[in-house]
Design an enzyme around this catalytic site. Structure first.
Site, short mmCIF file in Angstrom:
data_model
loop_
_atom_site.label_atom_id
_atom_site.label_comp_id
_atom_site.label_asym_id
_atom_site.label_seq_id
_atom_site.Cartn_x
_atom_site.Cartn_y
_atom_site.Cartn_z
CB SER A 81 175.07 -65.82 -39.91
OG SER A 81 173.52 -66.98 -40.00
CG ASP A 205 171.05 -62.85 -46.72
OD1 ASP A 205 170.75 -63.53 -46.56
OD2 ASP A 205 172.26 -62.93 -46.06
CG HIS A 233 173.08 -66.16 -45.60
ND1 HIS A 233 173.01 -65.06 -44.75
CD2 HIS A 233 173.58 -67.03 -44.01
CE1 HIS A 233 172.96 -64.63 -43.51
NE2 HIS A 233 173.74 -66.59 -43.13
#
Length: 255
Positions: A81, A205, A233
């Site tokens: 991320s 995600d 995610h």
């Protein structure tokens, strides 16, 4: 040649080294060396994100690790991320010490283009910008009910319930460092661009959706793309065995 490698694992915004506990265990069991980093500092939880003044302060633990490596040692650098921005800075500073960079549903910026543009695009599309204060900070300690629903529906929806509960117990303020990322000279083709990249797509995600992940891949194609179809995610918690297998394959291809 020995396929055992040193993995440096970098969490995303609001996370911590704890996010990697499953994958770190699997990698170590397979004989790899693993360093899971906590970015920022303990004071971030105690006094809030403003204690960490700049992006350089935030990534200092990663930079210190890279500096400490012997000259002949390389790492497989993994970012999740927001951690994609962080490993990109390490690639720029230490390209000779990175065997390959792995972006796990992570921001994958391009050389000579301000990374802030990519972050702003994401925030607009996900409407997260509206939940931030003027300093581009999200504090998951506030508005607990709404945040709990968001975490369950958008971040950890495929994770075991105990991992979601753990995440709720370990919230960290997430500062975006937008001004620091607005510098177009942060990443150069000569240094950052010289490191091989691999992208791991998370197919389910609901935060960084597949279309956004694919757009980053199309704009700056990495050496390889791997897909974990049912990963949310937080793939390291929802699909740790599949993610670890991706890492194992990457390590073997490095040998």
């Amino acid at each position: 040649m020995d396929s055992k490698r040193h993995f440096a694992l970098v969490h995303g915004a609001g996370g911590g080294a704890w996010c990697w506990y499953k994958v770190a265990t699997l990698l170590k069991s397979a004989g790899h060396r693993v360093t899971a980093l906590d970015l920022g500092s303990e004071s971030m939880e105690l006094a809030g994100p403003d204690v960490i003044l700049t992006l350089r302060d935030f990534v200092r633990p990663l930079m210190e690790l890279m500096t400490s490596l012997p000259q002949d040692e390389k790492v497989i650098l993994v970012g999740h991320s927001y951690g994609g921005f962080c490993i990109s800075l390490a690639m720029e500073s230490f390209p000779e010490k990175v065997e390959v960079a792995v972006y796990v549903a992570a921001f994958m910026p391009r050389a000579k283009i301000p990374p802030a543009l990519l972050l702003q695009e994401f925030l607009r599309e996900t409407k997260l910008e509206a939940s931030m204060n003027e300093k581009y900070t999200i504090d998951h300690n506030h508005d607990r009910g709404e945040t709990d629903d968001y975490m369950a529906e958008k971040l950890y929806q495929n994770c075991p319930p105990e991992d979601l509960e753990l995440a709720k117990m370990l919230p960290r303020p997430a500062k975006m460092f937008m001004e620091d990322l607005a510098d177009e000279s942060l990443l150069t083709e000569e240094r950052f661009g010289s490191v091989e990249r691999i992208f791991v797509m998370c197919g389910d995600d609901k935060l960084m959706e597949a279309d956004f992940q694919q757009r980053m891949i199309d704009r700056s194609p990495p050496k390889a793309v791997k897909l974990i179809k049912e990963a949310d995610h937080v793939a390291m918690l929802s699909k740790p065995h599949e993610l670890c297998q991706c890492f194992e394959d990457i390590a073997k291809n490095c040998s």
